[in-house]
Design a protein around this motif. Structure first.
Motif, PDB file in Angstrom:
ATOM      1  N   CYS A   1     -10.462 -38.046  -9.585  1.00 44.29           N
ATOM      2  CA  CYS A   1      -9.619 -36.924  -9.177  1.00 44.29           C
ATOM      3  C   CYS A   1      -9.372 -35.983 -10.348  1.00 44.29           C
ATOM      4  CB  CYS A   1      -8.289 -37.427  -8.617  1.00 44.29           C
ATOM      5  SG  CYS A   1      -8.425 -38.255  -7.038  1.00 44.29           S
ATOM      6  N   LEU A   2      -9.111 -36.530 -11.509  1.00 41.41           N
ATOM      7  CA  LEU A   2      -8.864 -35.702 -12.684  1.00 41.41           C
ATOM      8  C   LEU A   2     -10.113 -34.915 -13.064  1.00 41.41           C
ATOM      9  CD1 LEU A   2      -7.013 -34.794 -14.946  1.00 41.41           C
ATOM     10  CD2 LEU A   2      -7.742 -36.797 -16.239  1.00 41.41           C
ATOM     11  N   ILE A   3     -11.252 -35.566 -13.029  1.00 42.48           N
ATOM     12  CA  ILE A   3     -12.512 -34.882 -13.343  1.00 42.48           C
ATOM     13  C   ILE A   3     -12.769 -33.771 -12.330  1.00 42.48           C
ATOM     14  CG2 ILE A   3     -15.020 -35.158 -13.428  1.00 42.48           C
ATOM     15  CD1 ILE A   3     -14.497 -37.947 -14.666  1.00 42.48           C
ATOM     16  N   SER A   4     -12.522 -34.052 -11.066  1.00 44.13           N
ATOM     17  CA  SER A   4     -12.722 -33.041 -10.025  1.00 44.13           C
ATOM     18  C   SER A   4     -11.793 -31.856 -10.237  1.00 44.13           C
ATOM     19  CB  SER A   4     -12.480 -33.638  -8.636  1.00 44.13           C
ATOM     20  OG  SER A   4     -13.391 -34.675  -8.386  1.00 44.13           O
ATOM     21  N   LEU A   5     -10.556 -32.113 -10.585  1.00 43.06           N
ATOM     22  CA  LEU A   5      -9.600 -31.043 -10.832  1.00 43.06           C
ATOM     23  C   LEU A   5     -10.038 -30.187 -12.017  1.00 43.06           C
ATOM     24  CD1 LEU A   5      -6.936 -29.601 -10.307  1.00 43.06           C
ATOM     25  CD2 LEU A   5      -5.823 -31.309 -11.738  1.00 43.06           C
ATOM     26  N   LEU A   6     -10.498 -30.824 -13.090  1.00 40.70           N
ATOM     27  CA  LEU A   6     -10.960 -30.075 -14.251  1.00 40.70           C
ATOM     28  C   LEU A   6     -12.173 -29.218 -13.913  1.00 40.70           C
ATOM     29  CD1 LEU A   6     -10.503 -32.745 -17.059  1.00 40.70           C
ATOM     30  CD2 LEU A   6      -9.119 -30.712 -16.639  1.00 40.70           C
ATOM     31  N   VAL A   7     -13.069 -29.749 -13.097  1.00 39.33           N
ATOM     32  CA  VAL A   7     -14.242 -28.980 -12.672  1.00 39.33           C
ATOM     33  C   VAL A   7     -13.805 -27.765 -11.865  1.00 39.33           C
ATOM     34  CG1 VAL A   7     -16.280 -29.034 -11.173  1.00 39.33           C
ATOM     35  CG2 VAL A   7     -15.858 -30.904 -12.765  1.00 39.33           C
ATOM     36  N   VAL A   8     -12.841 -27.947 -10.968  1.00 42.67           N
ATOM     37  CA  VAL A   8     -12.345 -26.839 -10.157  1.00 42.67           C
ATOM     38  C   VAL A   8     -11.726 -25.767 -11.044  1.00 42.67           C
ATOM     39  CG1 VAL A   8     -10.588 -26.187  -8.463  1.00 42.67           C
ATOM     40  CG2 VAL A   8     -12.021 -28.175  -8.061  1.00 42.67           C
ATOM     41  N   LEU A   9     -10.912 -26.160 -11.998  1.00 42.57           N
ATOM     42  CA  LEU A   9     -10.279 -25.194 -12.885  1.00 42.57           C
ATOM     43  C   LEU A   9     -11.307 -24.476 -13.749  1.00 42.57           C
ATOM     44  CD1 LEU A   9      -7.053 -27.112 -13.920  1.00 42.57           C
ATOM     45  CD2 LEU A   9      -7.264 -25.214 -12.319  1.00 42.57           C
ATOM     46  N   LEU A  10     -12.293 -25.186 -14.248  1.00 45.23           N
ATOM     47  CA  LEU A  10     -13.346 -24.563 -15.049  1.00 45.23           C
ATOM     48  C   LEU A  10     -14.139 -23.574 -14.208  1.00 45.23           C
ATOM     49  CD1 LEU A  10     -14.915 -24.333 -17.680  1.00 45.23           C
ATOM     50  CD2 LEU A  10     -16.319 -26.261 -16.922  1.00 45.23           C
ATOM     51  N   PHE A  11     -14.482 -23.953 -13.006  1.00 44.81           N
ATOM     52  CA  PHE A  11     -15.223 -23.065 -12.114  1.00 44.81           C
ATOM     53  C   PHE A  11     -14.398 -21.818 -11.807  1.00 44.81           C
ATOM     54  CE2 PHE A  11     -18.551 -21.999  -9.356  1.00 44.81           C
ATOM     55  CZ  PHE A  11     -17.993 -21.443  -8.204  1.00 44.81           C
ATOM     56  N   SER A  12     -13.104 -21.978 -11.620  1.00 47.87           N
ATOM     57  CA  SER A  12     -12.229 -20.824 -11.375  1.00 47.87           C
ATOM     58  C   SER A  12     -12.256 -19.866 -12.556  1.00 47.87           C
ATOM     59  CB  SER A  12     -10.791 -21.284 -11.124  1.00 47.87           C
ATOM     60  OG  SER A  12     -10.717 -22.083  -9.985  1.00 47.87           O
ATOM     61  N   LEU A  13     -12.217 -20.404 -13.760  1.00 46.58           N
ATOM     62  CA  LEU A  13     -12.279 -19.559 -14.956  1.00 46.58           C
ATOM     63  C   LEU A  13     -13.598 -18.802 -15.034  1.00 46.58           C
ATOM     64  CD1 LEU A  13     -10.678 -21.770 -17.738  1.00 46.58           C
ATOM     65  CD2 LEU A  13      -9.846 -19.591 -16.874  1.00 46.58           C
ATOM     66  N   ILE A  14     -14.689 -19.462 -14.687  1.00 48.13           N
ATOM     67  CA  ILE A  14     -15.999 -18.816 -14.723  1.00 48.13           C
ATOM     68  C   ILE A  14     -16.058 -17.685 -13.706  1.00 48.13           C
ATOM     69  CG2 ILE A  14     -18.459 -19.155 -14.245  1.00 48.13           C
ATOM     70  CD1 ILE A  14     -18.098 -21.994 -15.447  1.00 48.13           C
ATOM     71  N   LEU A  15     -15.554 -17.924 -12.506  1.00 50.69           N
ATOM     72  CA  LEU A  15     -15.559 -16.883 -11.478  1.00 50.69           C
ATOM     73  C   LEU A  15     -14.716 -15.692 -11.892  1.00 50.69           C
ATOM     74  CD1 LEU A  15     -15.312 -18.734  -8.051  1.00 50.69           C
ATOM     75  CD2 LEU A  15     -17.234 -17.474  -8.981  1.00 50.69           C
ATOM     76  N   VAL A  16     -13.536 -15.942 -12.400  1.00 52.53           N
ATOM     77  CA  VAL A  16     -12.635 -14.864 -12.784  1.00 52.53           C
ATOM     78  C   VAL A  16     -13.210 -14.085 -13.958  1.00 52.53           C
ATOM     79  CG1 VAL A  16     -10.345 -14.345 -13.698  1.00 52.53           C
ATOM     80  CG2 VAL A  16     -10.604 -15.989 -11.844  1.00 52.53           C
ATOM     81  N   SER A  17     -13.808 -14.771 -14.916  1.00 55.05           N
ATOM     82  CA  SER A  17     -14.324 -14.079 -16.101  1.00 55.05           C
ATOM     83  C   SER A  17     -15.509 -13.194 -15.748  1.00 55.05           C
ATOM     84  CB  SER A  17     -14.703 -15.079 -17.188  1.00 55.05           C
ATOM     85  OG  SER A  17     -15.790 -15.874 -16.767  1.00 55.05           O
ATOM     86  N   GLY A  18     -16.203 -13.481 -14.657  1.00 54.71           N
ATOM     87  CA  GLY A  18     -17.309 -12.633 -14.228  1.00 54.71           C
ATOM     88  C   GLY A  18     -16.822 -11.310 -13.661  1.00 54.71           C
ATOM     89  N   CYS A  19     -15.564 -11.195 -13.325  1.00 57.90           N
ATOM     90  CA  CYS A  19     -15.006  -9.984 -12.728  1.00 57.90           C
ATOM     91  C   CYS A  19     -14.304  -9.106 -13.747  1.00 57.90           C
ATOM     92  CB  CYS A  19     -14.017 -10.358 -11.623  1.00 57.90           C
ATOM     93  SG  CYS A  19     -14.763 -11.281 -10.295  1.00 57.90           S
ATOM     94  N   GLY A  20     -14.206  -9.511 -14.956  1.00 59.85           N
ATOM     95  CA  GLY A  20     -13.512  -8.731 -15.982  1.00 59.85           C
ATOM     96  C   GLY A  20     -12.887  -9.663 -16.992  1.00 59.85           C
ATOM     97  N   PRO A  21     -12.250  -9.098 -17.995  1.00 58.17           N
ATOM     98  CA  PRO A  21     -11.636  -9.942 -19.025  1.00 58.17           C
ATOM     99  C   PRO A  21     -10.456 -10.743 -18.473  1.00 58.17           C
ATOM    100  CG  PRO A  21     -11.086  -7.639 -19.376  1.00 58.17           C
ATOM    101  CD  PRO A  21     -12.073  -7.684 -18.255  1.00 58.17           C
ATOM    102  N   VAL A  22     -10.370 -11.982 -18.918  1.00 61.29           N
ATOM    103  CA  VAL A  22      -9.281 -12.865 -18.508  1.00 61.29           C
ATOM    104  C   VAL A  22      -8.294 -12.954 -19.664  1.00 61.29           C
ATOM    105  CG1 VAL A  22      -8.660 -15.203 -17.820  1.00 61.29           C
ATOM    106  CG2 VAL A  22     -10.783 -14.191 -17.003  1.00 61.29           C
ATOM    107  N   THR A  23      -7.050 -12.624 -19.384  1.00 59.00           N
ATOM    108  CA  THR A  23      -6.051 -12.697 -20.444  1.00 59.00           C
ATOM    109  C   THR A  23      -5.363 -14.058 -20.476  1.00 59.00           C
ATOM    110  OG1 THR A  23      -4.407 -11.705 -18.976  1.00 59.00           O
ATOM    111  CG2 THR A  23      -5.633 -10.225 -20.423  1.00 59.00           C
ATOM    112  N   THR A  24      -5.196 -14.687 -19.325  1.00 60.46           N
ATOM    113  CA  THR A  24      -4.588 -16.017 -19.266  1.00 60.46           C
ATOM    114  C   THR A  24      -5.328 -16.853 -18.229  1.00 60.46           C
ATOM    115  OG1 THR A  24      -3.000 -15.312 -17.593  1.00 60.46           O
ATOM    116  CG2 THR A  24      -2.286 -15.197 -19.888  1.00 60.46           C
ATOM    117  N   PRO A  25      -5.471 -18.148 -18.472  1.00 57.06           N
ATOM    118  CA  PRO A  25      -6.129 -18.999 -17.481  1.00 57.06           C
ATOM    119  C   PRO A  25      -5.252 -19.146 -16.245  1.00 57.06           C
ATOM    120  CG  PRO A  25      -5.257 -20.316 -19.278  1.00 57.06           C
ATOM    121  CD  PRO A  25      -5.048 -18.883 -19.647  1.00 57.06           C
TER     122      PRO A  25
END
Length: 66
Positions: A5-29
């Motif tokens: 579950c922890l690994i899955s959660l970390l993967v989800v959060l990492l994927f979210s960061l990748i998606l958001v960063s593709g749309c512009g600069p990310v100031t906070t996770p």
């Protein structure tokens, strides 16, 4: 099972960061949703639940072997 579950959660959060960063600069996770719980249903299935009042209505979860 909690480790999965922890690994899955970390993967989800990492994927979210990748998606958001593709749309512009990310100031906070993105923040972890409140009340997030994870339950292993089987070897290939987990149930995620959270408090949807913070505007999060879904996640994409990816799994790979190896």
């Amino acid at each position: 099972m909690k480790r999965m579950c922890l690994i899955s959660l970390l993967v989800v959060l990492l994927f979210s960061l990748i998606l958001v960063s593709g749309c512009g600069p990310v100031t906070t996770p993105p923040a972890v949703p409140t009340g997030l719980t994870c339950e292993a249903v089987s070897f290939s299935q987990i149930d995620l639940s959270w408090d949807a009042s913070d505007g999060v209505d879904g996640y994409y979860v990816y799994r790979c072997e190896g």
